[in-house]
Design a protein around this motif. Structure first.
Motif, PDB file in Angstrom:
ATOM      1  N   UNK A   1       0.824  -1.216   0.000  1.00  0.00           N
ATOM      2  CA  UNK A   1       0.000   0.000   0.000  1.00  0.00           C
ATOM      3  C   UNK A   1       0.847   1.249   0.000  1.00  0.00           C
ATOM      4  N   UNK A   2       1.975   1.201   0.707  1.00  0.00           N
ATOM      5  CA  UNK A   2       2.862   2.360   0.723  1.00  0.00           C
ATOM      6  C   UNK A   2       3.422   2.623  -0.673  1.00  0.00           C
ATOM      7  N   UNK A   3       3.740   1.548  -1.394  1.00  0.00           N
ATOM      8  CA  UNK A   3       4.224   1.706  -2.766  1.00  0.00           C
ATOM      9  C   UNK A   3       3.158   2.358  -3.646  1.00  0.00           C
ATOM     10  N   UNK A   4       1.902   1.947  -3.452  1.00  0.00           N
ATOM     11  CA  UNK A   4       0.814   2.544  -4.244  1.00  0.00           C
ATOM     12  C   UNK A   4       0.685   4.037  -3.954  1.00  0.00           C
ATOM     13  N   UNK A   5       0.812   4.415  -2.663  1.00  0.00           N
ATOM     14  CA  UNK A   5       0.722   5.828  -2.299  1.00  0.00           C
ATOM     15  C   UNK A   5       1.837   6.649  -2.941  1.00  0.00           C
ATOM     16  N   UNK A   6       2.955   5.993  -3.208  1.00  0.00           N
ATOM     17  CA  UNK A   6       4.076   6.676  -3.855  1.00  0.00           C
ATOM     18  C   UNK A   6       3.949   6.657  -5.380  1.00  0.00           C
ATOM     19  N   UNK A   7       2.818   6.113  -5.873  1.00  0.00           N
ATOM     20  CA  UNK A   7       2.596   6.058  -7.317  1.00  0.00           C
ATOM     21  C   UNK A   7       3.396   4.981  -8.018  1.00  0.00           C
ATOM     22  N   UNK A   8       3.796   3.918  -7.279  1.00  0.00           N
ATOM     23  CA  UNK A   8       4.595   2.847  -7.863  1.00  0.00           C
ATOM     24  C   UNK A   8       3.826   1.532  -7.769  1.00  0.00           C
ATOM     25  N   UNK A   9       4.111   0.641  -8.685  1.00  0.00           N
ATOM     26  CA  UNK A   9       3.429  -0.646  -8.697  1.00  0.00           C
ATOM     27  C   UNK A   9       4.047  -1.572  -7.658  1.00  0.00           C
ATOM     28  N   UNK A  10       3.210  -2.138  -6.766  1.00  0.00           N
ATOM     29  CA  UNK A  10       3.744  -3.048  -5.748  1.00  0.00           C
ATOM     30  C   UNK A  10       3.988  -4.453  -6.261  1.00  0.00           C
ATOM     31  N   UNK A  11       3.556  -4.750  -7.474  1.00  0.00           N
ATOM     32  CA  UNK A  11       3.653  -6.119  -7.969  1.00  0.00           C
ATOM     33  C   UNK A  11       5.088  -6.563  -8.197  1.00  0.00           C
TER      34      UNK A  11
END
Length: 581
Positions: A305-315
């Protein structure tokens, strides 16, 4: 440094150029006495500092739950460590904080490594500079004497306003750091031949891809081989290159893992996990008061979720590698009896001793021990107490309450005997206090349980702080009338000598105070009541410590017959394991 010492505004001010400072709101703040910026967990980033050039700045949060991150990167051979203290502190508090910082640095260093520490005093705009300079000079002189040959504490002092970027003191500090950098680079061992193409081409490309920010060490060596077409006969150079990258702080090696992007790790991996306030936010749910634990799935969700908030894909992030890295960094600890469930020390609730250890009724027996570092420059490593907490929790079948810097356990011997035990790490991380209590009937069981806890402390200490020598003290636990007093430690060897002389009271002078201790309450084997024959473990402890003659003497005081005494010692010798011990 400690919280609110001015680290966050200082690191920002140190980077600001002359042009940037003209538009900085922080430098124009009317209340120069207010330093309220707080760092959550840890901030790490690359910066270009005037006079000094490129550097990786590590800003560690000062709140106690985050102290365990302070020594993560002290091991880098090319690091310069700044100890930040407030100029409004008195000498004893400043000395305490600086001593703890130097001891942490020494504990985290490789054998033989001597790291540089610069003391910087903030609040220079509101403190009495002449008085503060005299206090700091005395602190530096004392610390240099104590840590000589272990930590290179610089004599040069800097007293400044931590928010002003263009003050003469800040400019002087930048120039001094630049000189230290030049000295560091001159002492670094010869660069491996592959280091330049790896740092200029390979690492930037790997860091730009989320899937290769965290890889196995063998994969990193393979990438160096593939990208630079290194012949098989030169594999030793590849290994030297990878080791040099770790020693210089370019990458971080954790057993078989390699962290290629350290700022990303601190910001996107460690930061979100160790900050308790952020954890429920990143789970997108209201998480109730926790016991300091979280499941593997919850931790992975927080990171993603933190990656998503930074606009990056967590996959692209390998969550298994991320969990392994957090565990190897000792940020989280998997519970041995609950696979997939982790203890996060910074999430443990904060409680004071009065809350965990309320006053006991009249007639309660208190006993205590203190295990303390023998040398003044030693402290327990960060991993020690957390491993001890979790091990104790498991050994008493999870009937334990864990909190910041402490653990409380209870044991029911029988319906009329309940033993309570409190174990706390002292503020400066140099000692562990173990206190147990029960009624008079449970005195012997209480002492046995205390010794068991003490043995666990020593066992974990041997694993997590190898080479740290300790000394044991007998604790005088304050009674109901002395609730505000801290437990006082009597040196065990001196108390033993007093007991051997036949004394019943032990006197110890501590500063201007004279402390008295009842030897029957302090010692294990002084005039115990006859509560049934001693078992082999209790006989073994007395015989190991004082010899068979002492056991016969105690037994006669307790009313045992000669045949009973002979049978206990004979039974001890019949047990081969006990005899070997």
């Amino acid at each position: 440094g400690e919280e609110l010492s001015g680290k966050a505004p200082f690191t920002l001010a140190m980077q600001r150029t002359w042009f940037q400072h003209l538009f900085s709101a922080a430098e124009k703040a009317p209340d120069r006495n207010a330093i309220s910026e707080r760092t959550a967990g840890m901030q790490m980033y690359e910066a270009d500092i005037s006079s000094m050039g490129r550097a990786v700045v590590c800003d560690f949060a000062g709140q106690r739950p985050f102290h365990r991150t302070h020594t993560l990167f002290f091991d880098a051979s090319n690091s310069i460590n700044i100890m930040m203290v407030s100029g409004l502190l008195d000498k004893s508090t400043m000395l305490e904080q600086c001593h703890h910082g130097a001891a942490s640095l020494r504990a985290a260093s490789r054998p033989g490594a001597i790291h540089v520490m610069v003391i910087v005093v903030s609040r220079g705009d509101v403190c009495d500079r002449h008085k503060t300079k005299a206090i700091t000079r005395g602190v530096v002189t004392e610390l240099r004497s104590k840590f000589k040959g272990h930590v290179d504490i610089q004599e040069r002092l800097f007293i400044l306003d931590c928010r002003k970027s263009q003050s003469p003191e800040m400019t002087e500090l930048r120039d001094y750091l630049s000189e230290l950098k030049k000295e560091k680079l001159q002492t670094v061992k010869k660069y491996p031949s592959l280091i330049q193409p790896v740092t200029k081409k390979l690492l930037p490309r790997l860091r730009s891809d989320p899937s290769t920010k965290l890889v196995k060490k063998t994969d990193l060596s393979g990438l160096v081989n593939t990208e630079l077409s290194v012949p098989h006969c030169l594999q030793e150079i590849v290994e030297d290159t990878v080791d040099f990258l770790h020693a210089s702080g370019e990458v971080f090696l954790l057993h078989d893992l390699a962290l290629l992007d350290i700022p990303w790790m601190s910001h996107s991996l460690i930061g979100p996990v160790i900050a308790p306030a952020d954890f429920p936010v990143h789970l997108n749910a209201a998480v109730p008061q926790r016991d300091g634990t979280a499941t593997k799935e919850e931790i992975c969700t927080v990171v993603q979720n933190f990656q998503r908030q930074q606009g990056k894909s967590p996959k692209n992030i390998d969550t298994n590698h991320a969990i392994d890295a957090l565990e190897m960094l000792e940020i989280i600890f998997e519970l041995e009896d609950r696979p997939g469930v982790y203890c996060i020390p910074s999430h443990l609730p904060s409680k004071d001793r009065d809350e965990m250890w309320p006053a006991a009724p009249e007639g309660t027996v208190h006993v205590g021990r203190r295990v303390q570092c023998l040398r003044d420059i030693d402290i327990f490593t960060l991993a020690f107490f957390v491993f001890f907490q979790t091990r104790i929790a498991i050994s008493v079948d999870r009937k334990a309450v864990l909190y910041q810097g402490g653990v409380k356990v209870a044991r029911v011997v029988e319906s009329s005997i309940v033993i309570e035990c409190l174990v706390e790490l002292t503020k400066q991380d140099r000692a562990v206090d173990i206190i147990a209590r029960s009624n008079e009937k449970g005195r012997r069981h209480c002492l046995e349980f205390l010794e068991k806890i003490n043995d666990t402390v020593v066992e974990v200490l041997r694993e997590k702080s190898p080479g740290t020598e300790t000394k044991r003290f007998l604790l005088h636990v304050p009674d109901r009338k002395e609730r505000k007093k801290e437990p006082f430690g009597f040196p065990e060897e001196e108390a033993q000598a007093a007991k051997d002389k036949g004394d019943t009271t032990f006197i110890c002078v501590h500063g201007s105070e004279m402390m008295y201790g009842n030897l029957r309450d302090l010692m294990f084997d002084v005039a115990p009541s006859k509560d049934g024959p001693y078992g082999p473990d209790q006989v073994l402890r007395v015989v190991q410590k004082n010899g068979c003659d002492r056991w016969y003497s105690i037994g006669r005081e307790m009313g045992y017959t000669a045949s009973e005494l002979n049978s206990t010692v004979h039974g001890l010798h019949q047990d081969e394991d006990k005899l070997l011990a």
